[in-house]
Design a protein around this motif. Structure first.
Motif, PDB file in Angstrom:
ATOM      1  N   ASP A 198       0.795  -1.161   0.064  1.00 56.41           N
ATOM      2  CA  ASP A 198       0.085   0.135   0.004  1.00 56.41           C
ATOM      3  C   ASP A 198       1.021   1.397   0.081  1.00 56.41           C
ATOM      4  OD1 ASP A 198      -1.811   2.079   0.379  1.00 56.41           O
ATOM      5  OD2 ASP A 198      -2.179   1.547   2.599  1.00 56.41           O
ATOM      6  N   TYR A 199       0.783   2.097  -1.000  1.00 53.92           N
ATOM      7  CA  TYR A 199       1.578   3.247  -1.121  1.00 53.92           C
ATOM      8  C   TYR A 199       1.203   4.536  -0.293  1.00 53.92           C
ATOM      9  CZ  TYR A 199      -1.587   4.671  -4.672  1.00 53.92           C
ATOM     10  OH  TYR A 199      -2.756   5.090  -5.521  1.00 53.92           O
ATOM     11  N   ILE A 200      -0.048   4.518   0.248  1.00 51.58           N
ATOM     12  CA  ILE A 200      -0.410   5.437   1.027  1.00 51.58           C
ATOM     13  C   ILE A 200       0.130   5.796   2.102  1.00 51.58           C
ATOM     14  CG2 ILE A 200      -2.562   6.587   2.289  1.00 51.58           C
ATOM     15  CD1 ILE A 200      -2.809   6.565  -0.748  1.00 51.58           C
ATOM     16  N   PRO A 201       0.837   4.851   2.891  1.00 49.87           N
ATOM     17  CA  PRO A 201       1.648   5.218   4.252  1.00 49.87           C
ATOM     18  C   PRO A 201       2.894   5.790   3.850  1.00 49.87           C
ATOM     19  CG  PRO A 201       0.824   3.193   4.482  1.00 49.87           C
ATOM     20  CD  PRO A 201       0.345   3.461   2.913  1.00 49.87           C
ATOM     21  N   TYR A 202       3.101   5.858   2.491  1.00 48.15           N
ATOM     22  CA  TYR A 202       4.476   6.519   2.192  1.00 48.15           C
ATOM     23  C   TYR A 202       4.366   7.968   1.837  1.00 48.15           C
ATOM     24  CZ  TYR A 202       6.164   1.698   2.182  1.00 48.15           C
ATOM     25  OH  TYR A 202       6.507   0.368   2.675  1.00 48.15           O
ATOM     26  N   PHE A 203       3.083   8.530   1.784  1.00 49.97           N
ATOM     27  CA  PHE A 203       2.824   9.955   1.395  1.00 49.97           C
ATOM     28  C   PHE A 203       3.039  10.821   2.624  1.00 49.97           C
ATOM     29  CE2 PHE A 203      -0.032   9.190  -2.346  1.00 49.97           C
ATOM     30  CZ  PHE A 203       1.106   8.870  -3.251  1.00 49.97           C
ATOM     31  N   PRO A 204       3.628  12.069   2.517  1.00 54.24           N
ATOM     32  CA  PRO A 204       4.228  12.587   1.525  1.00 54.24           C
ATOM     33  C   PRO A 204       5.539  11.698   1.185  1.00 54.24           C
ATOM     34  CG  PRO A 204       3.525  14.345   2.979  1.00 54.24           C
ATOM     35  CD  PRO A 204       3.436  13.230   3.705  1.00 54.24           C
ATOM     36  N   MET A 205       5.997  11.785  -0.075  1.00 48.96           N
ATOM     37  CA  MET A 205       7.302  10.716  -0.319  1.00 48.96           C
ATOM     38  C   MET A 205       8.444  11.316   0.339  1.00 48.96           C
ATOM     39  SD  MET A 205       6.692   7.971  -1.708  1.00 48.96           S
ATOM     40  CE  MET A 205       5.508   7.048  -2.608  1.00 48.96           C
ATOM     41  N   ARG A 206       8.816  10.656   1.497  1.00 54.32           N
ATOM     42  CA  ARG A 206      10.153  11.233   2.233  1.00 54.32           C
ATOM     43  C   ARG A 206      10.365  10.015   3.318  1.00 54.32           C
ATOM     44  NH1 ARG A 206       9.564  12.401   7.307  1.00 54.32           N
ATOM     45  NH2 ARG A 206       7.566  12.366   8.353  1.00 54.32           N
ATOM     46  N   PRO A 207      11.792  10.074   3.513  1.00 58.24           N
ATOM     47  CA  PRO A 207      11.972   9.040   4.400  1.00 58.24           C
ATOM     48  C   PRO A 207      11.133   9.201   5.858  1.00 58.24           C
ATOM     49  CG  PRO A 207      14.023   9.861   3.624  1.00 58.24           C
ATOM     50  CD  PRO A 207      12.744  10.752   2.963  1.00 58.24           C
ATOM     51  N   GLN A 208      10.808   7.905   6.285  1.00 56.24           N
ATOM     52  CA  GLN A 208       9.952   7.785   7.568  1.00 56.24           C
ATOM     53  C   GLN A 208      10.399   6.476   8.304  1.00 56.24           C
ATOM     54  OE1 GLN A 208       5.624   7.970   6.640  1.00 56.24           O
ATOM     55  NE2 GLN A 208       6.325   8.471   4.563  1.00 56.24           N
ATOM     56  N   PRO A 209      11.703   6.611   8.856  1.00 65.33           N
ATOM     57  CA  PRO A 209      12.384   5.514   9.736  1.00 65.33           C
ATOM     58  C   PRO A 209      11.776   5.194  10.829  1.00 65.33           C
ATOM     59  CG  PRO A 209      13.872   7.267   9.713  1.00 65.33           C
ATOM     60  CD  PRO A 209      12.594   7.951   8.984  1.00 65.33           C
ATOM     61  N   PHE A 210      10.131   5.152  11.094  1.00 65.85           N
ATOM     62  CA  PHE A 210       9.459   4.599  12.285  1.00 65.85           C
ATOM     63  C   PHE A 210       8.905   3.309  11.921  1.00 65.85           C
ATOM     64  CE2 PHE A 210       6.291   7.316   9.864  1.00 65.85           C
ATOM     65  CZ  PHE A 210       5.271   6.366   9.895  1.00 65.85           C
ATOM     66  N   ALA A 211       8.819   2.730  13.476  1.00 67.58           N
ATOM     67  CA  ALA A 211       8.152   1.274  13.348  1.00 67.58           C
ATOM     68  C   ALA A 211       6.742   1.287  13.024  1.00 67.58           C
ATOM     69  CB  ALA A 211       8.805   0.521  14.675  1.00 67.58           C
ATOM     70  N   ALA A 212       6.425   0.340  12.230  1.00 71.16           N
ATOM     71  CA  ALA A 212       5.100   0.084  12.070  1.00 71.16           C
ATOM     72  C   ALA A 212       4.896  -1.290  12.167  1.00 71.16           C
ATOM     73  CB  ALA A 212       4.612   0.502  10.369  1.00 71.16           C
ATOM     74  N   TYR A 213       3.564  -1.950  12.139  1.00 67.01           N
ATOM     75  CA  TYR A 213       3.465  -3.539  12.044  1.00 67.01           C
ATOM     76  C   TYR A 213       2.978  -3.929  10.879  1.00 67.01           C
ATOM     77  CZ  TYR A 213       4.560  -2.602  17.011  1.00 67.01           C
ATOM     78  OH  TYR A 213       5.068  -2.310  18.264  1.00 67.01           O
ATOM     79  N   GLN A 214       2.874  -5.028  10.410  1.00 72.44           N
ATOM     80  CA  GLN A 214       2.378  -6.059   9.635  1.00 72.44           C
ATOM     81  C   GLN A 214       1.797  -7.475  10.205  1.00 72.44           C
ATOM     82  OE1 GLN A 214       3.546  -4.684   5.191  1.00 72.44           O
ATOM     83  NE2 GLN A 214       4.855  -5.951   6.007  1.00 72.44           N
ATOM     84  N   PHE A 215       1.008  -7.918   9.288  1.00 73.62           N
ATOM     85  CA  PHE A 215       0.377  -9.156   9.945  1.00 73.62           C
ATOM     86  C   PHE A 215       1.085 -10.272   9.250  1.00 73.62           C
ATOM     87  CE2 PHE A 215      -2.535 -12.785   9.710  1.00 73.62           C
ATOM     88  CZ  PHE A 215      -2.958 -12.918  11.321  1.00 73.62           C
ATOM     89  N   ASN A 216       1.607 -11.175  10.013  1.00 76.63           N
ATOM     90  CA  ASN A 216       2.375 -12.453   9.594  1.00 76.63           C
ATOM     91  C   ASN A 216       1.344 -13.560   9.572  1.00 76.63           C
ATOM     92  OD1 ASN A 216       3.805 -14.680   9.307  1.00 76.63           O
ATOM     93  ND2 ASN A 216       5.573 -13.852  10.245  1.00 76.63           N
ATOM     94  N   GLY A 217       0.915 -13.856   8.425  1.00 73.29           N
ATOM     95  CA  GLY A 217      -0.270 -14.914   8.260  1.00 73.29           C
ATOM     96  C   GLY A 217       0.441 -16.209   8.576  1.00 73.29           C
ATOM     97  N   ASP A 218       1.613 -16.437   8.495  1.00 74.01           N
ATOM     98  CA  ASP A 218       2.135 -17.849   8.752  1.00 74.01           C
ATOM     99  C   ASP A 218       2.042 -18.394  10.184  1.00 74.01           C
ATOM    100  OD1 ASP A 218       3.158 -18.138   6.403  1.00 74.01           O
ATOM    101  OD2 ASP A 218       5.058 -17.316   6.910  1.00 74.01           O
ATOM    102  N   ASP A 219       2.130 -17.508  11.223  1.00 71.94           N
ATOM    103  CA  ASP A 219       1.614 -17.736  12.638  1.00 71.94           C
ATOM    104  C   ASP A 219       0.877 -16.804  13.385  1.00 71.94           C
ATOM    105  OD1 ASP A 219       3.239 -15.576  12.796  1.00 71.94           O
ATOM    106  OD2 ASP A 219       5.165 -16.198  13.577  1.00 71.94           O
ATOM    107  N   ALA A 220       0.147 -16.003  12.589  1.00 73.46           N
ATOM    108  CA  ALA A 220      -0.744 -15.068  13.204  1.00 73.46           C
ATOM    109  C   ALA A 220      -0.476 -14.284  14.100  1.00 73.46           C
ATOM    110  CB  ALA A 220      -1.953 -15.810  13.570  1.00 73.46           C
ATOM    111  N   THR A 221       0.756 -13.378  13.750  1.00 76.93           N
ATOM    112  CA  THR A 221       1.275 -12.241  14.817  1.00 76.93           C
ATOM    113  C   THR A 221       1.549 -11.165  13.983  1.00 76.93           C
ATOM    114  OG1 THR A 221       3.352 -13.196  14.244  1.00 76.93           O
ATOM    115  CG2 THR A 221       2.240 -14.272  16.109  1.00 76.93           C
ATOM    116  N   LEU A 222       1.630 -10.266  14.906  1.00 77.63           N
ATOM    117  CA  LEU A 222       2.108  -8.778  14.460  1.00 77.63           C
ATOM    118  C   LEU A 222       3.650  -8.481  14.409  1.00 77.63           C
ATOM    119  CD1 LEU A 222      -0.637  -6.443  15.747  1.00 77.63           C
ATOM    120  CD2 LEU A 222      -0.655  -7.201  13.346  1.00 77.63           C
ATOM    121  N   GLU A 223       4.100  -8.280  13.270  1.00 79.39           N
ATOM    122  CA  GLU A 223       5.444  -8.328  13.305  1.00 79.39           C
ATOM    123  C   GLU A 223       5.887  -6.747  13.200  1.00 79.39           C
ATOM    124  OE1 GLU A 223       7.255 -10.845  10.639  1.00 79.39           O
ATOM    125  OE2 GLU A 223       7.016 -12.785  12.070  1.00 79.39           O
ATOM    126  N   PRO A 224       6.986  -6.289  13.950  1.00 79.60           N
ATOM    127  CA  PRO A 224       7.413  -4.798  13.579  1.00 79.60           C
ATOM    128  C   PRO A 224       7.692  -4.674  11.996  1.00 79.60           C
ATOM    129  CG  PRO A 224       8.297  -5.771  15.692  1.00 79.60           C
ATOM    130  CD  PRO A 224       7.709  -6.892  14.719  1.00 79.60           C
TER     131      PRO A 224
END
Length: 235
Positions: free
Chosen positions: A143-169
């Motif tokens: 999803d490109y929306i979290p990258y707007f405005p286009m600039r470095p954003q080195p902060f931690a977010a989370y994504q869903f890992n479907g293999d073991d049903a966990t949120l990963e940094p």
């Protein structure tokens, strides 16, 4: 950014911010919010409406004889993901942190764009740490929306890992975006929509799973949902 404390450019505020707001204002004087993302934060009318509603909610709890501090949950998706982050900032900088149970202050954002410049991000990170905010910005790497405005954003977010049903940094920066798989023909909304993040579609991998479920398609995302509660499952 209009800090809601003495010396800030915001006026007409209805609360009494504490020393933390003044300290952060001095430390991060050049913090700035992207108006194209969130044009109303810091604007007096919107801020006053937010605080008025918060005051009424706290008064209602108090008048009902509730002696325990309530929890605070703020959430939003897409553009509201940016607004929800700023909303938490507005609440805390006005000194409302002590009104809530510090163990139950949560921020969940989904697919939100970048909120402000680097100094604003640093200020928010320090504020959340001081106020014990548990923040979970959920994103999809396609999803490109979290990258707007286009600039470095080195902060931690989370994504869903479907293999073991966990949120990963997940480190969100301008080099981590990945276009969607070439074998999936879909508009960006498939990766941007909240459903794909809060309702993982692993149930679709099992054809005979939960016959009492309804097969639902919403904005290009299909799966077996509204299932009868059971101890069995395929999540």
């Amino acid at each position: 950014y209009k800090y809601p404390c003495e010396g800030g450019t915001g006026e007409g505020q209805s609360s009494s911010p504490g020393d933390l707001c003044s300290d952060l204002m001095k430390k991060y004087p050049n913090a700035s919010v992207f108006e194209v993302v969130d044009p109303v934060m810091g604007e007096d009318t919107a801020s006053s409406a937010l605080i008025d509603g918060l005051d009424k909610a706290l008064d209602a709890l108090s008048s009902n004889g509730n002696s325990e501090k309530p929890g605070l949950y703020v959430t939003g998706s897409s553009g509201a993901g940016a607004t929800s982050r700023n909303t938490m900032v507005e609440i805390l900088l006005r000194g409302y942190g002590d009104s809530f149970d510090s163990e139950r202050v949560f921020l969940y954002t989904f697919s939100g764009p970048s909120v402000g410049n680097g100094e604003y991000d640093d200020m928010v990170e320090e504020l959340f740490k001081e106020e014990s905010v548990k923040a979970f910005p959920l994103v999809n790497k396609h999803d490109y929306i979290p990258y707007f405005p286009m600039r470095p954003q080195p902060f931690a977010a989370y994504q869903f890992n479907g293999d073991d049903a966990t949120l990963e940094p997940y480190t969100l920066n301008d080099s981590s975006y990945q276009p969607g798989p070439a074998n999936i023909i879909a508009g960006f909304i498939l990766f941007h929509d909240t459903n794909g993040q809060v309702l993982p579609l692993t149930r679709t991998l099992v054809e005979d799973y939960a016959p009492e479920c309804d097969f639902i398609c919403v904005r290009g995302t299909c799966g077996y949902f509204q299932c009868k509660d059971s101890c069995d499952g395929a999540l």
